[in-house]
Design an enzyme around this catalytic site. Structure first.
Site, short mmCIF file in Angstrom:
data_model
loop_
_atom_site.label_atom_id
_atom_site.label_comp_id
_atom_site.label_asym_id
_atom_site.label_seq_id
_atom_site.Cartn_x
_atom_site.Cartn_y
_atom_site.Cartn_z
N ARG A 157 119.49 -21.16 39.33
CA ARG A 157 120.23 -21.21 38.83
C ARG A 157 120.70 -22.04 38.41
NH1 ARG A 157 119.10 -16.27 40.05
NH2 ARG A 157 119.49 -15.01 41.48
N GLU A 187 126.46 -16.01 31.62
CA GLU A 187 125.29 -15.84 30.70
C GLU A 187 125.71 -14.39 30.98
OE1 GLU A 187 121.95 -15.08 34.31
OE2 GLU A 187 121.43 -17.49 34.16
N HIS A 202 116.55 -15.81 31.46
CA HIS A 202 116.98 -15.39 32.38
C HIS A 202 116.17 -14.44 32.75
CE1 HIS A 202 118.99 -15.42 37.28
NE2 HIS A 202 117.64 -15.30 36.99
#
Length: 324
Positions: free
Chosen positions: A237, A266, A285
Site C-alpha cells: 500500500r 492514486e 497498481h
C-alpha cells in the site's frame, strides 16, 4: 423472497447470473452521495454490498440499516471503516487467496525491470538512441545471488521468497510480526529486525497492508539506512511509505532505484517527481491485474457474499466475531 444486494462493480456474465440466482441485485457504477440518494430505497433495503475500490464509511452505512455483509473484490480493505462495520455487526469478506501468485509475479517483475533498467532502455531504443554497441551507461545490475529483504512475510511474501530462492538463488532476509517457519525451512529465509534488513538487503521489498501501525513505516531514517546500491520495491500500500522521503532519497542518490506499484495518491499525479526519474518504474497498481486473477477474485467475492448471508464465515472473513 430473495435478499437484496447492491452491486457496484461490473461482473462477468456468468458471475452476474450466479449472484442473481441468490439475490435481487441492484447495480450501480459507484457509491458516491449522488448515487446513494438516487437509489435510496435500494440502499435502505440491501442486506449485502459487493464491489471494490469505493469508500465504505459511517455516512454510507447509516443509509443501509439492513446491511448484514459486505464483500470486496480485493485482499486489502483499508477503504472500509472496519470499526463501524463491527459496531453494526456487519460482516466484511475479502479475497486473500485468489491473488497471491499473481502479485508475487508483479513483485518479481519490478525487481527485474528496475535492476536491468528494462523500461528505461526500451524507451531509449524507441527513441532511436541505439546506434552502436551499448556501453556501461546502458548496463543494469544483477539479480541472481543478491540479497532480498522482504518486509511482510505473508502469503505474497512467501510466494516471492519461493521465486527468489529457487529461481534466482537469492539469500532472503525477512521482517514480520512473527517468525515464519515455512519460509525458514523451505527457502532458508533469515528473520531479522527491520534495521538489519534495511542495512543488508540489496533489494528491499515492501508487502504490507495499510494500518495505523504501518502508515509511513518507511521514511527518511529508513532510506538513510539502506545501501546506496539498494533497490526499493513497494507493492503493498502506498501510504506505508513516506513518498516525499522516497523522492528525496532517490534525488540524493541514497538508494539506487525504485519499483512502485502503489502510491500515496492514486492515480499518481502527473506532476509527481517520480515520473521524471529514469531509475523509477511506476506501475498503475497492477499487482493482481491479469484476466485470470481478476476473474477468480470476482468469483471468490460472489461466493463470499453468498456464504456470508447464509451464515458461513469460516473462510475469507475479516471480522467473523461479529457473527457470534
Amino acid at each position: 423472497m430473495k435478499p437484496s444486494v447492491i452491486l457496484y462493480k461490473t461482473l462477468p456474465d456468468d458471475l452476474q447470473k450466479r449472484l442473481e440466482e441468490h439475490f435481487t441485485v441492484t447495480q450501480m457504477k459507484n457509491l458516491n452521495p449522488e448515487t446513494v440518494a438516487e437509489h435510496a430505497d435500494a440502499f435502505a433495503s440491501a442486506a449485502g454490498l459487493l464491489g471494490s475500490s469505493e469508500k465504505v464509511d459511517t455516512a454510507l452505512l447509516e443509509k443501509m440499516p439492513k446491511l448484514r455483509a459486505t464483500s470486496t473484490i480485493s485482499v486489502g480493505y483499508d477503504n472500509f471503516d472496519v470499526d463501524a462495520l463491527n459496531t453494526r455487526k456487519i460482516l466484511l469478506m475479502h479475497t486473500p487467496y485468489a491473488l497471491t501468485e499473481t502479485v508475487a509475479d508483479t513483485l518479481m517483475a519490478l525487481v527485474l525491470s528496475t535492476a536491468r533498467r528494462v523500461v528505461e532502455v526500451a524507451e531509449r531504443v524507441k527513441a532511436g538512441e541505439w546506434t552502436k554497441s551499448i556501453g556501461p551507461d546502458w548496463f543494469g545490475v544483477d539479480v541472481h545471488g543478491k540479497t532480498l529483504g522482504i518486509v511482510g512475510m505473508g502469503r505474497i511474501g512467501l510466494a516471492l521468497a519461493q521465486r527468489a530462492h529457487f529461481g534466482f538463488n537469492m539469500p532472503i532476509l525477512y521482517n514480520a510480526r512473527r517468525h515464519h517457519s515455512e519460509a525458514e525451512e523451505r527457502f532458508e529465509a533469515r528473520y531479522c529486525e527491520l534495521e538489519t534488513l534495511l542495512q543488508e538487503a540489496d533489494y528491499v521489498c515492501l508487502i504490507l497492508p495499510l494500518t495505523d501501525e504501518t502508515h509511513h513505516l518507511i521514511g527518511k531514517a529508513e532510506f538513510e539506512k539502506m545501501k546506496k546500491s539498494a533497490i526499493f520495491i513497494n507493492a503493498g500500500r502506498g501510504p506505508v511509505v513516506d513518498e516525499k522521503a522516497l523522492i528525496e532519497a532517490l534525488q540524493k542518490g541514497e538508494i539506487h532505484a525504485a519499483g512502485l506499484d502503489v502510491f500515496e495518491q492514486e492515480p499518481l499525479p502527473v506532476d509527481s517527481p517520480l515520473l521524471t526519474m529514469s531509475n523509477v518504474v511506476s506501475l498503475p497498481h497492477i499487482g493482481s491485474a491479469t484476466h485470470e486473477t481478476r476473474y477468480n477474485m470476482a468469483a471468490t467475492a460472489v461466493d463470499n457474499l453468498i456464504n456470508a448471508l447464509n451464515g458461513n464465515v469460516e473462510k475469507n472473513c475479516v471480522n467473523p466475531h461479529v457473527n457470534a
